[in-house]
Structure formats: structure tokens, C-alpha cells
Scaffold this active site. Structure first.
Site, mmCIF file in Angstrom:
data_model
loop_
_atom_site.group_PDB
_atom_site.id
_atom_site.type_symbol
_atom_site.label_atom_id
_atom_site.label_comp_id
_atom_site.label_asym_id
_atom_site.label_seq_id
_atom_site.Cartn_x
_atom_site.Cartn_y
_atom_site.Cartn_z
ATOM 1 N N CYS A 373 0.794 -1.233 0.000
ATOM 2 C CA CYS A 373 0.000 0.000 0.000
ATOM 3 C C CYS A 373 0.832 1.292 0.000
ATOM 4 C CB CYS A 373 -1.016 0.001 1.137
ATOM 5 S SG CYS A 373 -0.520 -0.804 2.651
ATOM 6 N N ARG A 402 7.138 -11.027 5.324
ATOM 7 C CA ARG A 402 6.690 -10.868 6.709
ATOM 8 C C ARG A 402 7.375 -11.895 7.587
ATOM 9 N NH1 ARG A 402 0.168 -9.972 5.511
ATOM 10 N NH2 ARG A 402 0.481 -8.295 3.990
ATOM 11 N N GLN A 420 1.379 -11.004 -3.146
ATOM 12 C CA GLN A 420 0.032 -10.564 -2.797
ATOM 13 C C GLN A 420 -0.615 -9.894 -4.015
ATOM 14 O OE1 GLN A 420 -0.371 -7.720 0.515
ATOM 15 N NE2 GLN A 420 -1.866 -9.134 1.354
ATOM 16 N N ASP A 422 -2.470 -7.499 -4.722
ATOM 17 C CA ASP A 422 -2.912 -6.311 -4.006
ATOM 18 C C ASP A 422 -3.507 -5.287 -4.953
ATOM 19 O OD1 ASP A 422 -3.073 -5.586 -1.411
ATOM 20 O OD2 ASP A 422 -0.966 -5.093 -1.157
ATOM 21 N N HIS A 424 -5.289 -1.105 -4.625
ATOM 22 C CA HIS A 424 -5.700 0.017 -3.780
ATOM 23 C C HIS A 424 -6.494 0.996 -4.634
ATOM 24 C CE1 HIS A 424 -2.310 -1.774 -1.615
ATOM 25 N NE2 HIS A 424 -3.040 -1.480 -0.562
ATOM 26 N N LYS A 508 -12.677 -4.281 7.910
ATOM 27 C CA LYS A 508 -12.492 -5.068 6.695
ATOM 28 C C LYS A 508 -13.577 -6.122 6.549
ATOM 29 C CE LYS A 508 -9.301 -8.313 8.965
ATOM 30 N NZ LYS A 508 -8.073 -9.093 8.838
ATOM 31 N N HIS A 554 -8.363 -1.068 0.369
ATOM 32 C CA HIS A 554 -7.384 -2.117 0.110
ATOM 33 C C HIS A 554 -8.170 -3.376 -0.262
ATOM 34 C CE1 HIS A 554 -4.180 -0.127 2.766
ATOM 35 N NE2 HIS A 554 -5.294 0.512 3.090
#
Length: 682
Positions: A373, A402, A420, A422, A424, A508, A554
Site C-alpha cells: 500500500c 513478513r 500478494q 494487491d 488500492h 475489513k 485495500h
């Protein structure tokens, strides 16, 4: 109705006035002796509570029953499960639960944990007990013992549990003063129980204990009436667990078990476990040569082999194409960024323990990215934006890193480095709800395309009593939560609200798919974020010519490519749909004289876009067919004299068998159609 009388409302709406202190068991007896024999536990809801409030609080109370807080904290819930011997002190709605009720199953498992602890302390008096909760699939108990338990010990524990059950000891709820409870555990040297009593009870109050026979344990219950109701159980295995999950603390031995009301249910459970074992993605991944984890490189880091990489390519190609079709722009961001960026985003403070340590380079300290992000935010911020530009949707299949603790990694499902999917979305407040709805619809399409017919939805909100765990003002949180609820309402999607499970920057929606074995997998997530736009001072020029702050969504739909791939392997047991299969068609010429025709077939199939493998070895036909079967290839085509002469192929379809000879052109058209449809079936 006098002060000595309370009113009980039953599920059919009928009411009974009974003396204060009447127990659920006594009410069951008054209805029917047969009901009194069948009932296991009761559920009550305060007559003053609203149905909506009760449902919300019940989810909060029972959703995480395996945690310390859920086991021991005195959560004020409007609806709760209680012992049959619980004296009722106020007017309530009452449900008398039988063995067929899911909530009763969790209670019998909690009681089975106490039966196991009873057996352990009788056989091994030197042990100290941690906590012993029920879980979704059974129960466990954490034990401190210097000497490791052996397989023979587990057999002895299970045998002693049978004796405890045969004794049919009543579970009795007792209360002990706080100071007396602490003193007793301190004298026993049981630092774990001292911790629980100190953390979850207050000086001057009575502490809840449960006794069966000579065994007494700090516990809030509830339990089944007697140990004799724990009829079908099994001690399953043993694992290590650090006290309070901290590897600096003493290591405990965690004994796992499971329990059901009937033996047939226990047998069905173990059959289910065998099915799960047969679908283990780590085993199938090795058999099909899809991926590996190399010890010399490090735990939790995935090496994609050629066949696995082909499947990954198909997954990613579909996702990128679908993103473009839905109005996303594709971006790519660096793997490492300056530490200062993570301080601005809040990850340094709220997520630092899950990030890798900073690395010092020439100009500053850098950190591997755990999220994409901030990178997308910097791209947004790189040029001025007008309200006409919004919504801006950035998508990236980005590698993130991570720090997972040692021992927590699990094949593809829990890793340290992953990709990921991902995205946004930066939009105006007026656009947010439509964007969330579109994300949920996208998540539904992902599940459908990859062959998952069922899913469940959870709405994770914040815990307003712990503002230090989050960033942002309460009014912003409420706006965000209301937006997510409204979006789910528009879609008509039922959901379960879980307080305290939000990300630090916003609430979320989690979409959990249900696989072929009925297991839930957390993958897709859609998150509302009003914090990062504020932290990075994002803005756009509004229709009024003034500067405004966008809001942000997200969303990740695979969750991670690695985890989604692991779930796919287990869902299909490695027998992937045609469009995902690394080898889609296997060719088996009966003898060497049929190789030329097989090569022609291979060329025609490849021209139609299919991945083909020709087995030209000097092996028997059945051996070649068997090998393709072990590799779970969707179609195997056999070619001999008849097929060569007729420009045909003999088709064997995975899961169906021999389907006879068909013209090659007919098979090509069929396979190409399935490929274009990306069908989940052959």
C-alpha cells in the site's frame, strides 16, 4: 409477577413463571422427562436484550473460544451458554440444547479437556496445567512437564480418560475467593494458573472453578452435567507450544484430542481427517513436482518448479486481465523502501514485529516491504489528481515479506515471502460504497472461476475499548464500518461481525471460501482505510475547486498467490481443471511406428493452445497411461494403427476412463472450448 418470580420465554414463544433460582434442568424436567434426559446444556438471553444486540454480542463471545480472553474474561454478553445447573436469577429467553446443537458440541469438547486433564494429573501428579480450551475440531491442554510424553503415555492417558468417564462424576461449579485461589496456585508452584487468575479476575471477587471428583480447575464453563456425557473421544497427538506464545518463555507440551457425542460421529471425523491427509498440498506438491522449500535457503520461502510456475502463470494472467477489464491500472513497486516510509504509514509502530529488521545502506535504513500500500500511495501522490480522475485503481502482484515465527510456517499456507494480489482504490467519499460492492463482486468472480461454490463473510471491526491498537478517530471508524455494512446489505450477503479483528487502519470484509471438504479458508479481503490518506496527506481537487482528501480501499482476492495455490491443490487433490493443469494432454503412441502420427497430433493440439506431453519412451502402453494418471493429466490420448489411419485419437478422460475413439478434430474442438471457457469441469 413478584420479586421472587422470573419469567422464562421458550423458543415457541410460550412463557413460564418460575421461582428465582430455578435451573434449566428443572425447567426441562417440568416440560418432559424425556427432554430432561436428552438436554446437554442451555442457552439464555436476557429478556431485556434486543435480538440484534444479542446476535452481535454472541458472535463476539463465541467466535474465538480458544483464546485466553474468551475462556477466562468476564465478557458481558446478552446471550450465553450455561450449565443445566445454573440458577437463573432474571427473566430470560431459554433454549435447551441437545446433542445435535453445534454449541453443545463445543461444550462437550471443553468438558473432554477437563476429563483429559483429570487423567493426566492422576497419572502424572508432577505436571502443571496451562489452559485447555475447546477448538473448532476438538480440544487441547497445555502441560508443563520436564519429561516428554511418549506415545505409550498418550495411550495410558486415553485409557484413564475412559475410567474418568465411567465414574460419571458430576461437573460442579464452585466459587473461591480471589486471594485464596491465588494462594493455592502459588503454593502449588503453578505460575500459569496464577497468571490466569491475576489477569482475568479482580481482588475481592469470587473466582469461578469447576470440579469433577478430586480434579479442580480455574474455569468459567459451561460443562455437560457429568463426565459420563463425554462418550466418544480420542487423544490425537502432541506438539510443542511456548507459554503465552513467546519463544522466550518455557516450552509446554500441548496434548490434542477430539470428542463427539456419538462414536459414529468420531469415526466420521477420522475418515474426514484421512481425506484431508490425502489432499495435503505439501505431499501432492512433491508428487507432482510443483514447488519446494529448500532448507539451505530458509524456512517459509517458496521455490516454484516448472509445473507449479505454469499454474501460477495462469492464475496471474487471469487476474491481471480481469483487473484491466474492471478498470484497474497495473503498477509495480520496489521490494525494499526507506524505513521512514514505514514510520509515516504506521507500519513501523503497529506492524513492526511482523517486519524484517532494518538494513543499513549508504543513505538510510531500509526495510523489506510487508505490504504494497505505501508504494501505491506514492504513485498516486506523484501527480495532481482531480475529482474527474477518481476512482484511481492500482493493482499489483507484488512480492512482500513478513516475519513468521519459527514453527508457524506450513507449506504454502504460512510463508515468509509471498506474492500478494494487491489493489488500492483511491476515491471520493461518495464513491466508496460502489467501489466496495465492486470489490465484493470481484471476489465472488474469483471464487467462481477457480471452482469454489460456497463462501462465508465476516465483517471485522475495531475494539473501541483499545484505541491504542488502532489509528483514527471513533467517528471515522463508524463511517467506515457503516459503509462496509451498507455494501454487504446492497449485495444481500449475510455476514458475521467480529469486533476487535480489524486492521489497525480500518475495518475489513473477509471472504472465506469453503472447499470440497467443507473447510473454511481465509483468502479474499476488502478493507476501508481513512487513515493512510490522512497520514500521507493525499488530496484531489474537487468539483468546487478546493482540495479534498480521498478515501482508500485495500483489497486482495487471492490473498496471496502461494496460499491460494495451496488451497487449490487441496481442493482439487492435484487434479486441476484443464485450464490450470500444467500438462493438459498426454500422448501415448502404442509403438514406435506411431510416433510420427503422435508428433502430428502434438503439433495440432499445441496450435490450439494446449500444453501437451508426448511419451516417446520404449515402454508398454499401460505403463505410460498409468504414469500420466499419477500426474493427474486431464486427457490421455492413445494412438495405434486404427487411430493413425482414421486421423483419430482414443480418449481417456481423468475421472471417467476410456471414452473410445473420436476424430482428432472433434477432440481438439472440445478441449479448446473447455480451455477458452476456463471450465472447472472436464
Amino acid at each position: 409477577m413478584s420479586d421472587a418470580t422470573i419469567q422464562i420465554t421458550l423458543p415457541d414463544g410460550s412463557t413460564r413463571d418460575v421461582p428465582r433460582g430455578t435451573t434449566p434442568f428443572q425447567i426441562a424436567q417440568s416440560i418432559s422427562p424425556r427432554l430432561a434426559e436428552a438436554v446437554v446444556v442451555a442457552k439464555i438471553r436476557s429478556a431485556a436484550a434486543t435480538t440484534e444486540g444479542a446476535e452481535e454480542q454472541t458472535d463476539a463471545a463465541h467466535g474465538g473460544a480458544q483464546t485466553e480472553e474468551a475462556m477466562y474474561s468476564d465478557v458481558a454478553t446478552a446471550e450465553r451458554v450455561v450449565d443445566l445447573a445454573e440458577p437463573l436469577q432474571e427473566s430470560v429467553h431459554l433454549w435447551l440444547l441437545k446433542e445435535t446443537d453445534p454449541e453443545a458440541l463445543r461444550v462437550v469438547r471443553h468438558s473432554a479437556a477437563h476429563v483429559m486433564a483429570t487423567a493426566i494429573t492422576e497419572l502424572f501428579p508432577e505436571v502443571k496445567l496451562g489452559h485447555g480450551p475447546a477448538t473448532d475440531h476438538g480440544f487441547f491442554y497445555d502441560i508443563l512437564r520436564e519429561k516428554p510424553f511418549t506415545p505409550e503415555d498418550l495411550i495410558a492417558i486415553e485409557a484413564r480418560m475412559a475410567e474418568v468417564v465411567a465414574r460419571n462424576e458430576p461437573f460442579r461449579h464452585e466459587w473461591i475467593g480471589h486471594e485464596e485461589a491465588l494462594k493455592g496456585y502459588e503454593e502449588q508452584g503453578d505460575f500459569m494458573k496464577v497468571h490466569f487468575v491475576s489477569k482475568f479476575t479482580k481482588p475481592g471477587e469470587n473466582v469461578s472453578f469447576y470440579r469433577n471428583g478430586e480434579f479442580l480447575d480455574f474455569c468459567r464453563g459451561p460443562h455437560v452435567p457429568t463426565t459420563g456425557r463425554v462418550r466418544a473421544f480420542k487423544v490425537m497427538n502432541l506438539a510443542g507450544a511456548y507459554w503465552l506464545g513467546d519463544e522466550k518463555n518455557p516450552q509446554l507440551q500441548r496434548l490434542y484430542g477430539t470428542a463427539f457425542f456419538q462414536k459414529k460421529e468420531l469415526d466420521a471425523h477420522f475418515k474426514h481427517l484421512e481425506e484431508i491427509k490425502a489432499r495435503d498440498h505439501r505431499v501432492i506438491g512433491k508428487q507432482l513436482d510443483l514447488f519446494s522449500i529448500q532448507e539451505i535457503a530458509g524456512a517459509g520461502l517458496i521455490f516454484w518448479h516448472p509445473k507449479g510456475a505454469i499454474i501460477r502463470k495462469e492464475m496471474e494472467d487471469w487476474m491481471r486481465a480481469e483487473c484491466l477489464r474492471r478498470g484497474y491500472d497495473l503498477v509495480v513497486t520496489p521490494h525494499v523502501m526507506r524505513r521512514e516510509l514505514w514510520k509515516i504509514s504506521g507500519h513501523e509502530g503497529f506492524y513492526g514485529d511482523n517486519m524484517y529488521s532494518p538494513m543499513e545502506l549508504d543513505d538510510a535504513e531500509y526495510r523489506l516491504k510487508p505490504m504494497n500500500c505505501p508504494g501505491h500511495i506514492l504513485i498516486y501522490k506523484n501527480s495532481p489528481k482531480s475529482y474527474r480522475d477518481l476512482p484511481v485503481r492500482y493493482a499489483e502482484l507484488g512480492n512482500v515479506y513478513r516475519y513468521e515465527r519459527s514453527g508457524t510456517m506450513h507449506g504454502l499456507l504460512r510463508v515468509r515471502g509471498f506474492t500478494q494480489d494487491d489493489a488500492h482504490i483511491f476515491c471520493t467519499p461518495g464513491q466508496i460504497e460502489d467501489e466496495i460492492v465492486a470489490c465484493v463482486e470481484f471476489a465472488e468472480e474469483v471464487l467462481k472461476k477457480f471452482g469454489f461454490a460456497e463462501f462465508k463473510v465476516e465483517l471485522s471491526t475495531w475494539d473501541a475499548s483499545k484505541p491504542q491498537d488502532y489509528t483514527g478517530a471513533p467517528e471515522d471508524w463508524q463511517v467506515a464500518i457503516d459503509s462496509l455494512k451498507s455494501a454487504l446489505g446492497r449485495k444481500g450477503i449475510p455476514y458475521r461481525e467480529i469486533p476487535g479483528e480489524a486492521a489497525f487502519y480500518g475495518p475489513k470484509i473477509d471472504v472465506k471460501l469453503v472447499d470440497v471438504l467443507g473447510r473454511l479458508w481465509q483468502l479474499s479481503t476488502v478493507q476501508f482505510d481513512f487513515n493512510l490518506p490522512k497520514r500521507f496527506e493525499l488530496e484531489y481537487t474537487g468539483e468546487d475547486g478546493e482540495k479534498h482528501q480521498p478515501v482508500m480501499v485495500h483489497r486482495a482476492l487471492f490473498g496471496s498467490v502461494e496460499r491460494f495455490f495451496g488451497v487449490l491443490i487441496e481442493h482439487y487433490a492435484g487434479a486441476f481443471p484443464l485450464w490450470l493443469a500444467p500438462v493438459q494432454v498426454g500422448l501415448v503412441p502404442i509403438s514406435e511406428k506411431h510416433l510420427d502420427y503422435a508428433a502430428e497430433v502434438k503439433a495440432e493440439l499445441e496450435a490450439a493452445g494446449l500444453r501437451v506431453e508426448l511419451d516417446a519412451r520404449n515402454e508398454k502402453m499401460n505403463a505410460k497411461i498409468r504414469e500420466f494418471g499419477l500426474q493427474k493429466v486431464p486427457f490421455v490420448l492413445v494412438m495405434g494403427d486404427k487411430e493413425s489411419a482414421a486421423k483419430a485419437v482414443s480418449v481417456r478422460t481423468r475421472g471417467v476412463g476410456d471414452q473410445g475413439s473420436v476424430p482428432l478434430s472433434e477432440f481438439v474442438a472440445r478441449a479448446a472450448g473447455l480451455l477458452q471457457e476456463k471450465s472447472a469441469t472436464l
